[in-house]
Motif scaffolding. Structure first.
Motif, PDB file in Angstrom:
ATOM      1  N   ASN A  38       0.591  -0.931  -0.295  1.00 31.51           N
ATOM      2  CA  ASN A  38      -0.062   0.317   0.169  1.00 31.51           C
ATOM      3  C   ASN A  38       0.642   1.244   0.638  1.00 31.51           C
ATOM      4  OD1 ASN A  38      -2.753   1.113  -0.132  1.00 31.51           O
ATOM      5  ND2 ASN A  38      -3.295   1.357   2.308  1.00 31.51           N
ATOM      6  N   THR A  42       0.434   4.008  -3.180  1.00 26.60           N
ATOM      7  CA  THR A  42       0.223   5.187  -2.865  1.00 26.60           C
ATOM      8  C   THR A  42       0.990   6.400  -3.320  1.00 26.60           C
ATOM      9  OG1 THR A  42      -0.983   4.218  -1.033  1.00 26.60           O
ATOM     10  CG2 THR A  42      -0.871   6.578  -0.999  1.00 26.60           C
ATOM     11  N   SER A  46       0.280   9.130  -6.334  1.00 25.14           N
ATOM     12  CA  SER A  46       0.263  10.752  -5.749  1.00 25.14           C
ATOM     13  C   SER A  46       1.094  11.183  -6.569  1.00 25.14           C
ATOM     14  CB  SER A  46       1.458  10.503  -4.429  1.00 25.14           C
ATOM     15  OG  SER A  46       0.758   9.779  -3.459  1.00 25.14           O
ATOM     16  N   THR A  59      -8.634  10.819  -1.336  1.00 30.28           N
ATOM     17  CA  THR A  59      -7.763   9.940  -0.096  1.00 30.28           C
ATOM     18  C   THR A  59      -8.756   9.474   0.594  1.00 30.28           C
ATOM     19  OG1 THR A  59      -5.849  11.143  -0.993  1.00 30.28           O
ATOM     20  CG2 THR A  59      -6.403   9.256   1.532  1.00 30.28           C
ATOM     21  N   ASP A  63      -6.709   5.765   4.499  1.00 32.76           N
ATOM     22  CA  ASP A  63      -4.978   6.080   4.069  1.00 32.76           C
ATOM     23  C   ASP A  63      -4.319   6.939   3.986  1.00 32.76           C
ATOM     24  OD1 ASP A  63      -4.990   3.508   3.126  1.00 32.76           O
ATOM     25  OD2 ASP A  63      -6.039   3.918   0.707  1.00 32.76           O
ATOM     26  N   SER A  68       0.231  11.072  -0.248  1.00 34.91           N
ATOM     27  CA  SER A  68      -1.285  11.578  -0.631  1.00 34.91           C
ATOM     28  C   SER A  68      -0.852  12.599  -1.916  1.00 34.91           C
ATOM     29  CB  SER A  68      -2.059  11.882   0.406  1.00 34.91           C
ATOM     30  OG  SER A  68      -1.988  13.297   1.117  1.00 34.91           O
TER      31      SER A  68
END
Length: 604
Positions: A38, A42, A46, A59, A63, A68
């Motif tokens: 993850n 992520t 991003s 988001t 998370d 982000s």
């Protein structure tokens, strides 16, 4: 042997308690694996969504610990169009030249491994599946992230079972425990992950034998994951309860809509799979072609990119979702996003890119729920409808219908929001969707129930088995896995991959039966092969397993297979070994007997 001789008895699986202990270990590993995956996904999203595409998908609250999209540039139609195709090209190269099993949704391949491959998963699959999914979702493909996390856990469970020399039954259980761990961690759903793992393998049943190991693994993975990423559910939701019964007819309408769109989703997804399997293109180009069509859809609706969980969180927060391209909002925009999400997911996963189907199913169902709630606000303003409960109920109910997993759909959503307040509404809508969807499933490898699965040979009706004699169904027997008692163990290990067997029938010079040697329980480690080469013969480590004759029953044969934990049994007549029978042979004979009996009953 996989362990030094003295440690073999200590670490081998001796019974249910051993399974429980190893389920905790699998859960621990699954939690760390889900966190690493993850984090990488992520971070990639991003960069691509913020710097290249210029679109903020939102988001989920769970998370926020990870990277982000802090700064979003201008929307770039060029990147929107071509980035999914670029990601698809890289995925196509991985799945065509390095690991074919990494393509597609992942869950269906786990189901196939459970039923038809004794829970065996190649050790390379979790790594390549994770990499392929990061490339797919990071480039804007429409899919879920549960596929690789489930396969990371399942792969570890299967590999651990092989390492321990476990039989097929224990391996399947540990594989499902790993699946539960991956789902429980990535969705922050300790109970939902366990229920999903045991329910997804059947259309009308659950794998109850694996429930406790799956619960132990899922809870351990969840605690491991949240101890690093922070506590809390994946979605942050305000308190709500179903206290206005005038809303119930609207939930019934939502159940009907989930069935209609779910039926459409299953048909479109399978149609796309079939089309791309016959498409006259090199396999490594097919995901890129699918990604290019997804890019064309995203030019009109960028909202279909990614998993869709960010959009769900934005709507739960009360944000009115407005079209990025056209500047309009309202119920029909939400319905359009759901429909185009069906196409984008089918094209992404069905073309061979890597991504789960569970996540997109939640997103599609959420949009359908939001459509019903928003439309109700327009038509019946006096009802004071709050939209987000309909969104959440739609999530679980849509997945329950397309996956034939009613309990999993309900419990998973409750875990993902950290509340069971919506359970009554979920029960109403999910049951409508499931009952109407009884002939469809997004997972092609699901089997109706455990009694039709090769994984449950031991569940066969013993009375019928004890009435069927071996000679009634068999006149010839297999001999591929018959070896001499004088063969060295190292030579047997070398020959085993070509024969594709793990248990071998040992015979003497006059074809007399000596016993069985199992490479699952006896194996020389690679580092000792040079010293022990030709020193240990198969006759020195033979297991004394009783044979059967042709006049014996299938019931007797099955009991010996289970008692001695072997996968084949010698057939002996007049002290000469005629060959052997396997689990699958007994299962097929049993099935043929039941079918013939049913035909005679119907004729009468």
């Amino acid at each position: 042997m996989r362990f030094p001789i003295g440690l073999s008895s200590v670490f081998s699986i001796q019974g249910p308690r051993s399974i429980y202990v190893y389920s905790l270990l699998i859960g621990l590993f699954s939690g760390f694996g889900a966190y690493g995956f993850n984090w990488a996904l992520t971070w990639t999203e991003s960069f691509t969504f913020g710097n290249l595409i210029g679109y903020d998908p939102g988001t989920p609250a769970g998370d926020l610990h990870f990277h982000s999209v802090d700064k979003v540039g201008d929307l770039s139609p060029l990147w929107i169009l071509f980035l999914p195709a670029i990601g698809g090209l890289f995925v196509g190269i991985i799945t065509s030249f390095f690991c074919q099993e990494a393509q597609g949704g992942g869950t269906d391949s786990l189901i196939h491994a459970f039923h038809f491959n004794e829970g065996k998963i190649s050790t390379k699959v979790p790594f390549y599946k994770a990499l392929a999914t990061i490339l797919t979702l990071g480039s804007g493909g429409s899919g879920g992230k549960e596929g690789p996390t489930a396969q990371i856990g399942a792969g570890f469970g299967s590999s651990l079972a092989n390492f321990l020399g476990a039989g097929a039954r224990a391996r399947r259980t540990l594989m499902l425990a790993g699946t539960a761990g991956g789902l429980g961690a990535i969705f922050r759903a300790p109970l939902g992950g366990a229920i999903t793992a045991v329910e997804m393998v059947y259309q009308e049943d659950i794998e109850s034998d694996s429930l406790v190991p799956c619960v132990l693994s899922s809870v351990t993975a969840y605690l491991t994951y949240t101890s690093i990423a922070g506590s809390g559910s994946i979605f942050s939701v305000k308190e709500y309860s179903l206290n206005d019964y005038r809303h119930i007819p609207l939930y019934i309408v939502l159940g009907l809509l989930c069935y209609v769109v779910g039926y459409f989703f299953v048909k479109v997804y399978h149609w796309v799979q079939d089309i791309f399997s016959k498409l006259p293109l090199p396999n490594f180009l097919k995901p890129a072609f699918g990604g290019l069509i997804v890019g064309c859809i995203a030019l009109l609706f960028p909202e279909v990119l990614g998993s869709g969980f960010g959009l769900i969180q934005r709507m739960i927060n009360g944000e009115v979702l407005t079209s990025t391209s056209f500047g309009f909002s309202g119920p029909f925009f939400l319905l359009a996003v759901a429909i185009f999400k069906v196409f984008s997911t089918s094209l992404t996963v069905g073309s061979g890119s890597s991504g789960g189907l569970l996540g997109p199913s939640f997103a599609i169902g959420g949009m359908l729920g939001a459509f019903v709630g928003t439309m109700a606000n327009v038509l019946f303003p006096d009802l004071n409808i709050i939209v987000f409960p309909f969104l959440l109920v739609g999530m679980g109910s849509f997945f329950a219908g397309v996956a034939r997993a009613p309990i999993a759909g309900m419990i998973m959503v409750c875990d993902m929001i950290g509340s069971y307040a919506l359970l009554p509404a979920l029960m109403i809508v999910a049951m409508i969707a499931v009952v109407l969807s009884h002939k469809i499933s997004i997972y092609r490898n699901q089997i109706k129930n455990r009694f039709l699965s090769p994984s449950h040979h031991w569940d066969m009706n013993q009375d019928i088995m004890d009435r069927i004699r071996i000679q009634d169904h068999f006149t010839e027997f297999r001999k591929y896995a018959m070896v001499s008692e004088h063969l060295s163990l190292t030579q047997l290990q070398s020959n085993a991959p070509g024969i594709q067997a793990s248990d071998f029938i040992l015979i003497g010079s006059n074809e007399e039966y000596k016993g069985i040697v199992s490479l699952r329980k006896n194996r020389i480690l690679p580092e000792y092969e040079a010293e022990l080469k030709n020193l240990i013969t198969c006759g020195e480590i033979v297991q004394d397993v009783p044979p059967v004759c042709q006049k014996d029953t299938l019931g007797k044969a099955l009991r010996i297979l289970l008692e001695y934990d072997v996968d084949k049994l010698a057939i002996v007549e007049e002290n000469r070994c005629l060959g052997y029978l396997r689990y699958i042979d007994l299962f097929n004979a049993y099935q043929n007997e039941v079918k013939n009996k049913n035909k005679k009953t119907k004729a009468v």
